[in-house]
Design a protein around this motif. Structure first.
Motif, PDB file in Angstrom:
ATOM      1  N   ILE A  75      24.098   6.107  23.713  1.00 59.08           N
ATOM      2  CA  ILE A  75      22.921   5.865  22.901  1.00 59.08           C
ATOM      3  C   ILE A  75      21.983   5.020  23.744  1.00 59.08           C
ATOM      4  CG2 ILE A  75      22.019   4.723  20.838  1.00 59.08           C
ATOM      5  CD1 ILE A  75      24.864   5.153  19.615  1.00 59.08           C
ATOM      6  N   VAL A  76      20.740   5.474  23.894  1.00 59.09           N
ATOM      7  CA  VAL A  76      19.757   4.734  24.682  1.00 59.09           C
ATOM      8  C   VAL A  76      18.589   4.364  23.776  1.00 59.09           C
ATOM      9  CG1 VAL A  76      18.316   4.694  26.740  1.00 59.09           C
ATOM     10  CG2 VAL A  76      20.423   6.061  26.733  1.00 59.09           C
ATOM     11  N   PHE A  77      18.251   3.081  23.741  1.00 58.82           N
ATOM     12  CA  PHE A  77      17.060   2.584  23.055  1.00 58.82           C
ATOM     13  C   PHE A  77      15.941   2.497  24.090  1.00 58.82           C
ATOM     14  CE2 PHE A  77      20.698   0.978  20.764  1.00 58.82           C
ATOM     15  CZ  PHE A  77      20.327   0.911  19.428  1.00 58.82           C
ATOM     16  N   LEU A  78      14.776   3.051  23.751  1.00 61.04           N
ATOM     17  CA  LEU A  78      13.661   3.055  24.695  1.00 61.04           C
ATOM     18  C   LEU A  78      12.394   2.533  24.025  1.00 61.04           C
ATOM     19  CD1 LEU A  78      15.090   6.295  25.076  1.00 61.04           C
ATOM     20  CD2 LEU A  78      14.198   5.648  27.312  1.00 61.04           C
ATOM     21  N   VAL A  79      11.598   1.809  24.800  1.00 56.20           N
ATOM     22  CA  VAL A  79      10.274   1.357  24.383  1.00 56.20           C
ATOM     23  C   VAL A  79       9.278   1.873  25.404  1.00 56.20           C
ATOM     24  CG1 VAL A  79       8.786  -0.631  23.955  1.00 56.20           C
ATOM     25  CG2 VAL A  79      11.184  -0.699  23.249  1.00 56.20           C
ATOM     26  N   ASP A  80       8.378   2.748  24.975  1.00 60.20           N
ATOM     27  CA  ASP A  80       7.437   3.395  25.899  1.00 60.20           C
ATOM     28  C   ASP A  80       8.187   4.004  27.086  1.00 60.20           C
ATOM     29  OD1 ASP A  80       5.293   2.769  24.280  1.00 60.20           O
ATOM     30  OD2 ASP A  80       4.780   0.939  25.384  1.00 60.20           O
ATOM     31  N   GLU A  81       9.311   4.644  26.802  1.00 63.01           N
ATOM     32  CA  GLU A  81      10.181   5.314  27.777  1.00 63.01           C
ATOM     33  C   GLU A  81      10.902   4.348  28.715  1.00 63.01           C
ATOM     34  OE1 GLU A  81      10.945   8.402  27.320  1.00 63.01           O
ATOM     35  OE2 GLU A  81       9.493   8.455  25.702  1.00 63.01           O
ATOM     36  N   VAL A  82      10.813   3.059  28.480  1.00 65.00           N
ATOM     37  CA  VAL A  82      11.565   2.071  29.254  1.00 65.00           C
ATOM     38  C   VAL A  82      12.876   1.797  28.533  1.00 65.00           C
ATOM     39  CG1 VAL A  82      11.614  -0.293  30.153  1.00 65.00           C
ATOM     40  CG2 VAL A  82       9.458   1.002  30.124  1.00 65.00           C
ATOM     41  N   PRO A  83      14.036   2.035  29.159  1.00 65.09           N
ATOM     42  CA  PRO A  83      15.304   1.727  28.488  1.00 65.09           C
ATOM     43  C   PRO A  83      15.451   0.222  28.299  1.00 65.09           C
ATOM     44  CG  PRO A  83      15.633   3.139  30.421  1.00 65.09           C
ATOM     45  CD  PRO A  83      14.244   2.609  30.502  1.00 65.09           C
ATOM     46  N   ILE A  84      15.717  -0.195  27.072  1.00 62.56           N
ATOM     47  CA  ILE A  84      15.944  -1.612  26.809  1.00 62.56           C
ATOM     48  C   ILE A  84      17.402  -1.883  26.457  1.00 62.56           C
ATOM     49  CG2 ILE A  84      13.555  -1.982  26.074  1.00 62.56           C
ATOM     50  CD1 ILE A  84      14.792  -2.160  23.136  1.00 62.56           C
TER      51      ILE A  84
ATOM     52  N   LYS B 258      -1.377  -4.845  18.722  1.00 64.53           N
ATOM     53  CA  LYS B 258      -2.709  -4.474  19.188  1.00 64.53           C
ATOM     54  C   LYS B 258      -2.910  -2.966  19.258  1.00 64.53           C
ATOM     55  CE  LYS B 258      -4.122  -8.701  19.833  1.00 64.53           C
ATOM     56  NZ  LYS B 258      -5.140  -9.285  18.938  1.00 64.53           N
ATOM     57  N   ASP B 259      -1.838  -2.223  19.455  1.00 66.04           N
ATOM     58  CA  ASP B 259      -1.954  -0.775  19.597  1.00 66.04           C
ATOM     59  C   ASP B 259      -0.616  -0.141  19.249  1.00 66.04           C
ATOM     60  OD1 ASP B 259      -3.054   1.680  20.100  1.00 66.04           O
ATOM     61  OD2 ASP B 259      -3.608   1.267  22.187  1.00 66.04           O
ATOM     62  N   PHE B 260      -0.599   1.197  19.185  1.00 69.62           N
ATOM     63  CA  PHE B 260       0.638   1.929  18.950  1.00 69.62           C
ATOM     64  C   PHE B 260       1.473   1.949  20.231  1.00 69.62           C
ATOM     65  CE2 PHE B 260      -2.090   3.564  15.612  1.00 69.62           C
ATOM     66  CZ  PHE B 260      -1.220   3.717  14.538  1.00 69.62           C
ATOM     67  N   HIS B 261       2.771   1.785  20.061  1.00 71.68           N
ATOM     68  CA  HIS B 261       3.730   1.957  21.147  1.00 71.68           C
ATOM     69  C   HIS B 261       4.872   2.827  20.639  1.00 71.68           C
ATOM     70  CE1 HIS B 261       2.022  -0.947  24.045  1.00 71.68           C
ATOM     71  NE2 HIS B 261       1.543  -1.514  22.946  1.00 71.68           N
ATOM     72  N   THR B 262       5.567   3.452  21.576  1.00 65.70           N
ATOM     73  CA  THR B 262       6.579   4.442  21.231  1.00 65.70           C
ATOM     74  C   THR B 262       7.976   3.832  21.300  1.00 65.70           C
ATOM     75  OG1 THR B 262       5.172   6.174  22.177  1.00 65.70           O
ATOM     76  CG2 THR B 262       7.474   6.743  21.749  1.00 65.70           C
ATOM     77  N   TYR B 263       8.709   3.960  20.208  1.00 62.23           N
ATOM     78  CA  TYR B 263      10.075   3.452  20.105  1.00 62.23           C
ATOM     79  C   TYR B 263      10.990   4.650  19.861  1.00 62.23           C
ATOM     80  CZ  TYR B 263       7.219  -0.672  19.523  1.00 62.23           C
ATOM     81  OH  TYR B 263       6.269  -1.644  19.711  1.00 62.23           O
ATOM     82  N   SER B 264      11.989   4.816  20.723  1.00 61.10           N
ATOM     83  CA  SER B 264      12.785   6.048  20.725  1.00 61.10           C
ATOM     84  C   SER B 264      14.272   5.753  20.814  1.00 61.10           C
ATOM     85  CB  SER B 264      12.401   6.938  21.922  1.00 61.10           C
ATOM     86  OG  SER B 264      11.017   7.145  22.004  1.00 61.10           O
ATOM     87  N   VAL B 265      15.048   6.700  20.294  1.00 62.48           N
ATOM     88  CA  VAL B 265      16.505   6.698  20.433  1.00 62.48           C
ATOM     89  C   VAL B 265      16.928   8.035  21.012  1.00 62.48           C
ATOM     90  CG1 VAL B 265      18.724   6.722  19.216  1.00 62.48           C
ATOM     91  CG2 VAL B 265      16.939   5.098  18.529  1.00 62.48           C
ATOM     92  N   LEU B 266      17.667   7.994  22.112  1.00 61.37           N
ATOM     93  CA  LEU B 266      18.348   9.174  22.649  1.00 61.37           C
ATOM     94  C   LEU B 266      19.819   9.011  22.323  1.00 61.37           C
ATOM     95  CD1 LEU B 266      18.542  11.744  24.439  1.00 61.37           C
ATOM     96  CD2 LEU B 266      18.919  10.208  26.374  1.00 61.37           C
TER      97      LEU B 266
ATOM     98  N   HIS C 140      16.933  13.350  19.939  1.00 60.30           N
ATOM     99  CA  HIS C 140      15.943  12.383  20.401  1.00 60.30           C
ATOM    100  C   HIS C 140      14.967  12.151  19.255  1.00 60.30           C
ATOM    101  CE1 HIS C 140      12.207  11.079  22.521  1.00 60.30           C
ATOM    102  NE2 HIS C 140      13.065  10.415  23.274  1.00 60.30           N
ATOM    103  N   PHE C 141      14.793  10.885  18.896  1.00 63.30           N
ATOM    104  CA  PHE C 141      13.997  10.528  17.725  1.00 63.30           C
ATOM    105  C   PHE C 141      13.040   9.412  18.114  1.00 63.30           C
ATOM    106  CE2 PHE C 141      18.410  11.548  16.791  1.00 63.30           C
ATOM    107  CZ  PHE C 141      18.269  12.714  16.048  1.00 63.30           C
ATOM    108  N   SER C 142      11.767   9.580  17.813  1.00 62.22           N
ATOM    109  CA  SER C 142      10.806   8.566  18.227  1.00 62.22           C
ATOM    110  C   SER C 142       9.735   8.378  17.168  1.00 62.22           C
ATOM    111  CB  SER C 142      10.160   8.938  19.567  1.00 62.22           C
ATOM    112  OG  SER C 142       9.318  10.060  19.429  1.00 62.22           O
ATOM    113  N   MET C 143       9.072   7.235  17.248  1.00 59.34           N
ATOM    114  CA  MET C 143       8.009   6.884  16.327  1.00 59.34           C
ATOM    115  C   MET C 143       6.991   6.032  17.082  1.00 59.34           C
ATOM    116  SD  MET C 143       7.666   7.539  12.983  1.00 59.34           S
ATOM    117  CE  MET C 143       9.327   7.536  12.314  1.00 59.34           C
ATOM    118  N   HIS C 144       5.701   6.296  16.833  1.00 55.72           N
ATOM    119  CA  HIS C 144       4.640   5.433  17.347  1.00 55.72           C
ATOM    120  C   HIS C 144       4.302   4.435  16.246  1.00 55.72           C
ATOM    121  CE1 HIS C 144       4.357   8.317  20.551  1.00 55.72           C
ATOM    122  NE2 HIS C 144       3.934   9.267  19.748  1.00 55.72           N
TER     123      HIS C 144
END
Length: 294
Positions: A161-170, A147-155, A77-81
């Motif tokens: 493979i799941v792409f997530l934005v603020d823990e929402v699967p996209i 406007k602010d930091f948001h979290t972009y993640s890969v599981l 699991h890899f993420s970045m703000h």
């Protein structure tokens, strides 16, 4: 924040709050950059703040810049703000991705395509397997990412493979090796991020060029989270495979609420999906048959 973004945020919260989701362990936001990452080019275009817990990538007419992980990983699991380039960002691309080192490489991409002031960012995702990509999906975001930091993640595990934005699967890309589709499975990947000029294609197919009078362009980063099975570049297996949290049963598929979240994104914000592009793919690509909405 505009009333439009406030309304969307409230709507999303109302739709997503009921029920608990399987989620990775919480990680501190202030992981310093140097723990897991090193600069890769144009070192003087990376600015360090708060003791290295936050950095800025700077793009000007001379160069962009980027960084990569110290280690290579097989699953995790890899993420970045990230806070994206504000204002007129046409022509710029902010990228966050995983990639292996071989010529027939595997790759898992987030690419944020800038736009003219007042227009929304486009988030493009792609998956390369065995050196072949052409699996693009594009969405608008339900918030202003500048406007602010948001979290972009890969599981990433052996099942999906799941792409997530603020823990929402996209987006979800299932392992479809049984259908003859390659899946990133045995090539360790490094994690990369960069800010660069791509005005030959990034904004309206290259029609909108970078306005260098608006430079420098700045993207901000923090929360340099890495939770993966570290391996050498040559390793083709993970000694702890099957024992880590991301291998457990609840992470082998989206749960019902996560599928509802994904459908919400698709119905409201998806602007391109290669799975439904019959001009490029008259027959549905095999891996897309695993998609519940195709």
């Amino acid at each position: 924040m505009s009333l439009h973004y406030i309304f969307i945020a409230l709507l999303l919260t109302a739709q997503l709050l009921p029920g608990a989701l399987a989620a990775p362990p919480r990680r501190p936001v202030d992981v310093p950059f140097g723990r897991n990452y090193v600069p890769t080019w144009a070192f003087d275009h990376i600015k360090y703040n708060n003791g290295g817990s936050e950095i800025q990538l700077v793009l000007d007419k001379y160069t962009g810049t980027g960084f990569q992980s110290k280690g290579s990983y097989l699953f995790g699991h890899f993420s970045m703000h990230i806070k994206m380039v504000a204002g007129d960002s046409a022509g710029t691309v902010t990228a966050f991705y995983l990639s292996s080192q071989n010529s027939e490489h595997d790759e898992i991409d987030f690419e944020f395509l800038g736009n003219r002031s007042g227009q929304p960012y486009i988030l493009q995702t792609n998956v390369y397997t065995g050196g072949k990509g052409d699996k693009e999906q594009r969405i608008y975001l339900w918030f202003d990412p500048t406007k602010d930091f948001h979290t972009y993640s890969v599981l990433w595990n052996a099942y999906q493979i799941v792409f997530l934005v603020d823990e929402v699967p996209i987006r979800v890309f299932k392992n479809s090796k049984d259908l003859g589709v390659k899946f990133p499975f045995d090539q360790p990947m490094k994690i990369y991020s960069s800010l660069w000029n791509a005005d030959d294609w990034a904004t309206r197919g290259g029609l909108e060029k970078t306005d260098w009078s608006k430079a420098p362009f700045v993207a901000s980063y923090r929360g340099f989270h890495v939770d993966g099975c570290e391996a050498s570049v040559q390793a083709r297996f993970c000694e702890s495979q099957g024992k880590r949290w991301w291998d457990q049963r609840q992470f082998r598929d989206l749960d019902a609420q996560q599928w509802r979240r994904l459908r919400w994104v698709r119905s409201k914000y998806t602007i391109y999906n290669y799975c439904t592009d019959r001009k490029r793919y008259p027959a549905v690509p095999p891996e897309c048959r695993r998609d519940r909405d195709i």
